[in-house]
Write a protein that holds these residues in place. Structure first.
Motif, PDB file in Angstrom:
ATOM      1  N   LEU A 203       0.175 -52.212  53.554  1.00 26.14           N
ATOM      2  CA  LEU A 203       0.926 -50.980  53.322  1.00 26.14           C
ATOM      3  C   LEU A 203       2.359 -51.111  53.832  1.00 26.14           C
ATOM      4  N   LEU A 204       2.537 -51.810  54.938  1.00 27.45           N
ATOM      5  CA  LEU A 204       3.887 -52.047  55.458  1.00 27.45           C
ATOM      6  C   LEU A 204       4.704 -52.866  54.461  1.00 27.45           C
ATOM      7  N   ARG A 205       4.075 -53.810  53.790  1.00 27.50           N
ATOM      8  CA  ARG A 205       4.773 -54.593  52.760  1.00 27.50           C
ATOM      9  C   ARG A 205       5.164 -53.715  51.582  1.00 27.50           C
ATOM     10  N   LEU A 206       4.289 -52.803  51.223  1.00 33.50           N
ATOM     11  CA  LEU A 206       4.565 -51.940  50.074  1.00 33.50           C
ATOM     12  C   LEU A 206       5.728 -50.987  50.349  1.00 33.50           C
ATOM     13  N   VAL A 207       5.741 -50.372  51.528  1.00 32.23           N
ATOM     14  CA  VAL A 207       6.796 -49.393  51.821  1.00 32.23           C
ATOM     15  C   VAL A 207       8.135 -50.077  52.068  1.00 32.23           C
ATOM     16  N   ALA A 208       8.130 -51.394  52.254  1.00 30.40           N
ATOM     17  CA  ALA A 208       9.395 -52.119  52.429  1.00 30.40           C
ATOM     18  C   ALA A 208      10.123 -52.324  51.104  1.00 30.40           C
ATOM     19  N   GLN A 209       9.432 -52.027  49.991  1.00 25.81           N
ATOM     20  CA  GLN A 209      10.044 -52.185  48.678  1.00 25.81           C
ATOM     21  C   GLN A 209      10.895 -50.964  48.329  1.00 25.81           C
ATOM     22  N   PRO A 210      11.886 -51.128  47.450  1.00 24.84           N
ATOM     23  CA  PRO A 210      12.756 -50.010  47.066  1.00 24.84           C
ATOM     24  C   PRO A 210      11.967 -48.840  46.476  1.00 24.84           C
ATOM     25  N   GLY A 211      12.401 -47.634  46.827  1.00 24.09           N
ATOM     26  CA  GLY A 211      11.792 -46.436  46.255  1.00 24.09           C
ATOM     27  C   GLY A 211      10.520 -45.970  46.919  1.00 24.09           C
ATOM     28  N   ALA A 212      10.228 -46.447  48.138  1.00 18.43           N
ATOM     29  CA  ALA A 212       9.008 -46.035  48.825  1.00 18.43           C
ATOM     30  C   ALA A 212       9.053 -44.542  49.156  1.00 18.43           C
ATOM     31  N   PRO A 213       7.904 -43.858  49.106  1.00 22.94           N
ATOM     32  CA  PRO A 213       7.869 -42.415  49.369  1.00 22.94           C
ATOM     33  C   PRO A 213       7.855 -42.076  50.854  1.00 22.94           C
ATOM     34  N   MET A 214       7.801 -43.094  51.693  1.00 21.59           N
ATOM     35  CA  MET A 214       7.767 -42.871  53.139  1.00 21.59           C
ATOM     36  C   MET A 214       8.378 -44.075  53.831  1.00 21.59           C
ATOM     37  N   ALA A 215       8.689 -43.898  55.095  1.00 19.02           N
ATOM     38  CA  ALA A 215       9.298 -44.972  55.875  1.00 19.02           C
ATOM     39  C   ALA A 215       8.246 -45.708  56.695  1.00 19.02           C
ATOM     40  N   ARG A 216       8.665 -46.820  57.250  1.00 16.22           N
ATOM     41  CA  ARG A 216       7.760 -47.629  58.075  1.00 16.22           C
ATOM     42  C   ARG A 216       7.172 -46.815  59.225  1.00 16.22           C
ATOM     43  N   ARG A 217       7.981 -45.925  59.781  1.00 18.04           N
ATOM     44  CA  ARG A 217       7.513 -45.135  60.930  1.00 18.04           C
ATOM     45  C   ARG A 217       6.382 -44.179  60.539  1.00 18.04           C
ATOM     46  N   HIS A 218       6.285 -43.852  59.245  1.00 18.08           N
ATOM     47  CA  HIS A 218       5.233 -42.947  58.810  1.00 18.08           C
ATOM     48  C   HIS A 218       3.868 -43.637  58.736  1.00 18.08           C
ATOM     49  N   VAL A 219       3.883 -44.953  58.537  1.00 16.76           N
ATOM     50  CA  VAL A 219       2.642 -45.678  58.258  1.00 16.76           C
ATOM     51  C   VAL A 219       1.655 -45.587  59.412  1.00 16.76           C
ATOM     52  N   ASP A 220       2.137 -45.679  60.648  1.00 12.98           N
ATOM     53  CA  ASP A 220       1.234 -45.627  61.794  1.00 12.98           C
ATOM     54  C   ASP A 220       0.476 -44.302  61.843  1.00 12.98           C
ATOM     55  N   ASP A 221       1.198 -43.192  61.633  1.00 18.50           N
ATOM     56  CA  ASP A 221       0.536 -41.880  61.629  1.00 18.50           C
ATOM     57  C   ASP A 221      -0.424 -41.781  60.449  1.00 18.50           C
ATOM     58  N   LEU A 222      -0.023 -42.327  59.319  1.00 15.42           N
ATOM     59  CA  LEU A 222      -0.856 -42.275  58.135  1.00 15.42           C
ATOM     60  C   LEU A 222      -2.186 -42.987  58.365  1.00 15.42           C
ATOM     61  N   ILE A 223      -2.134 -44.134  59.027  1.00 14.63           N
ATOM     62  CA  ILE A 223      -3.353 -44.896  59.302  1.00 14.63           C
ATOM     63  C   ILE A 223      -4.305 -44.077  60.172  1.00 14.63           C
ATOM     64  N   PHE A 224      -3.765 -43.330  61.130  1.00 14.70           N
ATOM     65  CA  PHE A 224      -4.613 -42.491  61.989  1.00 14.70           C
ATOM     66  C   PHE A 224      -5.340 -41.441  61.144  1.00 14.70           C
ATOM     67  N   TYR A 225      -4.602 -40.754  60.280  1.00 15.20           N
ATOM     68  CA  TYR A 225      -5.202 -39.733  59.428  1.00 15.20           C
ATOM     69  C   TYR A 225      -6.242 -40.344  58.490  1.00 15.20           C
ATOM     70  N   ALA A 226      -5.922 -41.510  57.934  1.00 15.32           N
ATOM     71  CA  ALA A 226      -6.843 -42.169  57.006  1.00 15.32           C
ATOM     72  C   ALA A 226      -8.134 -42.589  57.708  1.00 15.32           C
ATOM     73  N   THR A 227      -8.002 -43.158  58.915  1.00 12.92           N
ATOM     74  CA  THR A 227      -9.173 -43.597  59.675  1.00 12.92           C
ATOM     75  C   THR A 227     -10.080 -42.418  59.995  1.00 12.92           C
ATOM     76  N   LEU A 228      -9.467 -41.324  60.425  1.00 17.95           N
ATOM     77  CA  LEU A 228     -10.245 -40.124  60.743  1.00 17.95           C
ATOM     78  C   LEU A 228     -10.952 -39.612  59.495  1.00 17.95           C
ATOM     79  N   GLY A 229     -10.239 -39.634  58.362  1.00 14.36           N
ATOM     80  CA  GLY A 229     -10.838 -39.168  57.121  1.00 14.36           C
ATOM     81  C   GLY A 229     -11.989 -40.043  56.667  1.00 14.36           C
TER      82      GLY A 229
END
Length: 286
Positions: free
Chosen positions: A47-73
């Motif tokens: 996911l970090l590789r994907l958001v590093a590409q142009p036009g990503a809907p979120m920044a690298r800093r968002h990924v860590d929080d996203l992983i927490f929400y995804a794991t809980l889900g």
């Protein structure tokens, strides 16, 4: 015919597989737990590789929080879904619901739980939900692949009796009948094949700029793959009567909304197309 050729088939016990990696006193580390961790860690890296590409809907800093929400889900949705879809009797003994170490997770429940987690995450960060889901969808095959491999190592969720050369005799069946290694079929379809499909559409097309297209491909792909594999699997014992009366397994019925929902997202994604302008700034800016 299957019984007469049983000697020609692979015995699971001869593969030297064990559901436990090591045990120290009361603590034991199981492959199923490692599969969950591996799926989350590798998915996070990709996911970090994907958001590093142009036009990503979120920044690298968002990924860590996203992983927490995804794991809980994944954990809450998977367990609750298992209880509601496959073991409603657990509601009469609620304490059993918390005994995760005994196994019992629903894939469809995990999908629902992860989606709810992503909704909460996107809302809290004021991000475009569908575009966030598109990126998460591209990383999801890792978890499904490792999970199904763990099911195979555990010798569980085996398929129907078969006489194909690669059929395996699983000890948990309590008989000497060779069966389809349906766990490996799912690992191939939901893991390898789906990853290759999403990889192509993300890296070789502009699908990531059509909100919902990649999510739709993932949903339709997973649903179709699971629907097909269920024909090679035995229905859950407690749902055998349901499968016989309806003509389809519970898992197949749960796949139909996924396939239809995925097809809808794909068909309507173009009208949601966004123009993504380059934005200057630090790495925390998406």
């Amino acid at each position: 015919m299957i019984l007469s050729t049983v000697a020609e088939h692979i015995r699971f016990t001869d593969l030297g597989l064990n559901d436990t990696i090591f045990r120290i006193g009361w603590f034991s580390l199981k492959w199923y737990s490692v599969a969950y961790i591996a799926g989350i860690v590798v998915g996070w890296w990709y996911l970090l590789r994907l958001v590093a590409q142009p036009g990503a809907p979120m920044a690298r800093r968002h990924v860590d929080d996203l992983i927490f929400y995804a794991t809980l889900g994944i954990i809450l949705g998977g367990r609750i879904g298992y209880v509601l879809f496959y073991q409603p009797a657990m509601l009469l003994a609620p304490l059993q619901i918390f005994r995760l170490w005994e196994g019992g997770m629903s894939f469809h429940g995990g999908v629902i739980g992860t989606t709810i987690g992503m909704m909460l995450f996107a809302r809290s960060q004021q991000l475009n939900l569908l575009r966030v889901l598109d990126y998460v969808a591209c990383a999801s095959p890792f978890g499904m692949f490792f999970g199904r491999i763990a099911n195979f190592v555990n010798g569980e969720l085996y398929g129907k009796p078969s006489d194909v050369p690669w059929a395996i005799i699983f000890p948990r069946t309590g008989d000497d009948i060779a069966r389809h290694p349906s766990q490996l079929y799912e690992a191939g379809l939901e893991g390898v094949a789906l990853f290759a499909l999403l990889w192509y559409f993300f890296w070789r097309t502009k699908a990531r700029y059509d909100p919902g297209r990649l999510t739709g491909i993932a949903l339709a792909g997973i649903g179709t793959g699971r629907f097909i594999v269920e024909f090679f699997r035995e229905p859950d014992e407690q749902l055998r009567a349901f499968a016989e009366s309806t003509g389809l397994h519970m898992g197949q019925w749960l796949c139909l909304p996924m396939i239809l929902g995925g097809a809808y997202l794909i068909a309507t994604s173009t009208r949601r197309r966004q123009r993504v302008e380059p934005i200057a700034g630090g790495e925390s800016v998406a």
